[in-house]
Design a protein around this motif. Sequence first.
Motif, PDB file in Angstrom:
ATOM      1  N   GLY A   1       0.776  -1.227   0.000  1.00 42.38           N
ATOM      2  CA  GLY A   1       0.000   0.000   0.000  1.00 42.38           C
ATOM      3  C   GLY A   1       0.809   1.280   0.000  1.00 42.38           C
TER       4      GLY A   1
ATOM      5  N   GLU B   1       3.405   3.808  -1.703  1.00 38.24           N
ATOM      6  CA  GLU B   1       3.851   4.071  -3.062  1.00 38.24           C
ATOM      7  C   GLU B   1       5.294   4.560  -3.064  1.00 38.24           C
ATOM      8  OE1 GLU B   1       0.753   5.555  -5.848  1.00 38.24           O
ATOM      9  OE2 GLU B   1       2.223   7.146  -6.182  1.00 38.24           O
TER      10      GLU B   1
ATOM     11  N   TRP C   1      -6.922  -9.774   0.556  1.00 39.79           N
ATOM     12  CA  TRP C   1      -5.852  -8.765   0.498  1.00 39.79           C
ATOM     13  C   TRP C   1      -5.720  -8.233  -0.936  1.00 39.79           C
ATOM     14  CZ3 TRP C   1      -1.920  -8.081   4.654  1.00 39.79           C
ATOM     15  CH2 TRP C   1      -0.980  -7.097   4.336  1.00 39.79           C
TER      16      TRP C   1
ATOM     17  N   VAL D   1      -8.525  -5.791  -1.812  1.00 40.29           N
ATOM     18  CA  VAL D   1      -8.274  -4.471  -1.226  1.00 40.29           C
ATOM     19  C   VAL D   1      -7.241  -3.709  -2.064  1.00 40.29           C
ATOM     20  CG1 VAL D   1      -7.255  -3.266   0.753  1.00 40.29           C
ATOM     21  CG2 VAL D   1      -8.929  -5.084   1.125  1.00 40.29           C
ATOM     22  N   GLU D   2      -6.200  -4.396  -2.467  1.00 40.60           N
ATOM     23  CA  GLU D   2      -5.170  -3.719  -3.271  1.00 40.60           C
ATOM     24  C   GLU D   2      -5.709  -3.248  -4.616  1.00 40.60           C
ATOM     25  OE1 GLU D   2      -0.837  -5.240  -1.846  1.00 40.60           O
ATOM     26  OE2 GLU D   2      -1.743  -6.344  -3.487  1.00 40.60           O
ATOM     27  N   LYS D   3      -6.495  -4.102  -5.237  1.00 41.24           N
ATOM     28  CA  LYS D   3      -7.066  -3.756  -6.538  1.00 41.24           C
ATOM     29  C   LYS D   3      -7.935  -2.504  -6.410  1.00 41.24           C
ATOM     30  CE  LYS D   3      -8.340  -4.215 -10.823  1.00 41.24           C
ATOM     31  NZ  LYS D   3      -7.411  -3.617 -11.802  1.00 41.24           N
ATOM     32  N   LEU D   4      -8.747  -2.443  -5.356  1.00 46.81           N
ATOM     33  CA  LEU D   4      -9.641  -1.306  -5.172  1.00 46.81           C
ATOM     34  C   LEU D   4      -8.879  -0.058  -4.741  1.00 46.81           C
ATOM     35  CD1 LEU D   4     -12.604  -3.091  -3.358  1.00 46.81           C
ATOM     36  CD2 LEU D   4     -12.440  -2.440  -5.770  1.00 46.81           C
ATOM     37  N   ARG D   5      -7.874  -0.225  -3.871  1.00 46.63           N
ATOM     38  CA  ARG D   5      -7.183   0.932  -3.295  1.00 46.63           C
ATOM     39  C   ARG D   5      -6.050   1.432  -4.191  1.00 46.63           C
ATOM     40  NH1 ARG D   5      -4.091  -0.439   2.008  1.00 46.63           N
ATOM     41  NH2 ARG D   5      -2.907  -1.563   0.428  1.00 46.63           N
ATOM     42  N   ASP D   6      -5.217   0.505  -4.689  1.00 52.73           N
ATOM     43  CA  ASP D   6      -4.009   0.903  -5.412  1.00 52.73           C
ATOM     44  C   ASP D   6      -4.109   0.690  -6.918  1.00 52.73           C
ATOM     45  OD1 ASP D   6      -3.006   1.137  -2.776  1.00 52.73           O
ATOM     46  OD2 ASP D   6      -2.368  -0.963  -2.814  1.00 52.73           O
TER      47      ASP D   6
ATOM     48  N   LEU E   1      -5.531  -3.207   5.117  1.00 55.02           N
ATOM     49  CA  LEU E   1      -5.794  -1.799   5.425  1.00 55.02           C
ATOM     50  C   LEU E   1      -4.902  -1.315   6.567  1.00 55.02           C
ATOM     51  CD1 LEU E   1      -9.678  -1.941   5.161  1.00 55.02           C
ATOM     52  CD2 LEU E   1      -8.127  -0.756   3.588  1.00 55.02           C
TER      53      LEU E   1
ATOM     54  N   SER F   1      -0.997   0.526   6.449  1.00 52.12           N
ATOM     55  CA  SER F   1      -0.645   1.932   6.226  1.00 52.12           C
ATOM     56  C   SER F   1      -0.752   2.771   7.501  1.00 52.12           C
ATOM     57  CB  SER F   1      -1.528   2.522   5.123  1.00 52.12           C
ATOM     58  OG  SER F   1      -2.869   2.207   5.372  1.00 52.12           O
TER      59      SER F   1
END
Lengths: 112, 435
Positions: free
Chosen positions: A48, A50, B249, B252-257, B301, B304
Amino acid sequence: MRLVTAVIKPFRLQEVQEALRSAGVVGMTVSEVHGYGRQRGHTEVYRGAEYRVDFVPKVRIDVVCEDDEADRVVEVVEEAARTGKIGDGKIWVVAVEELVRVRTGERGAAAL
Amino acid sequence: MLRYNSGDTAWVLASAALVLFMTPGLAIFYGGMVRRKNVLAMLMQNFVTMAIVGLAWVWFSYSLAFGPDWGGLGLLGDFRFAALSHISGAIPGMAHQSVPQLAFVAFQMMFAVITAALLTGSSADRLGFAAFCIFVLVWSVVVYDPIAHWVFSPNGWLAKKGTEDFAGGTVVEITSGVSGAALALVVGPRRGWPRELMRPHNVPLSVLGAGILWFGWFGFNAGSALSAGRAVEAFINTNTSTAAALLAWLVVEKLRDGRPTTLGAASGAVAGAVAITPACGFVNTVGATVIGLVAGAACALAVSLKFKFGVDDSLDVLAVHGVGGFIGTLMVGLFGVSAVSGANGLFYGGGFALLGRQALAVLVAVSWAFCATAAVAWAIHKVVGMRVGPDEELAGLDVSLHEESAYDFEAMGSGGVSSRAFITGPEARPAAGKD
């Protein structure tokens, strides 16, 4: 004599090498380098977060040739390295004062 | 006269070996995520933990964790089993066990080892080697052994209250996650964090490490049944939750990043295995799947959050093990089903009783791990100084602490062996004699 240096996309190396051999160039030195021009870098994401990666991997080719061959060498590399997309690289030419073949001690063009 | 079951004993011994292999797996998982200059130091910390905690375990830690209870308070074992003496009898509080106590000693040793080893992730790239060795020994005795006694020994006070922790959601996962954060808080962030790029240097290593962990986790969870016959639910639930968390997981990555990542898949698998650890012998397929999905998404989540709090838990031990252990332990109180074993949770007509006991265990584990670890880390940091100097940290721990480097791919000074070939096909060979 001239030193032709090209910084190109890594995956074009084989094309360039084959084109130079077809054009009669018998040797070259390659190195892996990193840098950026107009292409700039890219981003990578780990857990997450970058990360901006500015220095893009490139291959540098150095070829020493006779003065009157330099234009031809540049053209060959240019043709073979071009993809038309940003990041194709640069070629530059500088004068070479002296050249020595280590094994025999030959000097100048004889050492090419 | 104690009667042992050879099948159960064989399974527990095999499980002990599986769990031992998780620590080098963890070392590889973490080693891939650190920078190239620190990978050997990471492997070394994990490897030496196997030696230090392994020796401490047979000499006194096993006795403290599982020995006859000291004063009947359920707080700590005594020294009766020190150096594995008087160990031919039954495990205290487990008279019905069908495996010899020595098999149990070996199996639980690997738990103590990997729990301590997990702390390398939160404090990566900055601890001195001797300071780490001292810390890991003291931490294992002062922080791990008591909580192992409270939950894993039937004489422990939390076990007596009816806490359900099949394979260590509190003892291993919450303890390591929260302790890791406390350690990171005490020793401070890596020099340059979070301004500088500290991206993983070898993601394939991390994926291999996660695979080894997944493999070893069958021993960790299904071995905790201490019986080959009762291991099957835990075995299959371990895989179900791990698989569900891996996918969660990635979503979540696909949607967020915008992109699912390889490191995310590896991390999701670990998060799912973590979360099912306390629950694997108490839930059915529905419970295992939901626990995995929730843990995979929540841990993805949570990674971060360290940037928000400014605590350099370098490899997200809190976000993966702390959060995953928290979710799994609590969700036993929702999805526990007596048809598998243990008490019924809220969703199976058990009311809030089990959920309350699980919440108490979580609260105790979080408070204990944070306070005790902060105290131990602070004391050692004051006395010997846990961190390397700034120059050593910049040069990298591999060279500074061990005078080694992990990778030698340089042509310079080597025997002229080429590591790569650009030329394909026989026609591309340079013509001879032109030189």
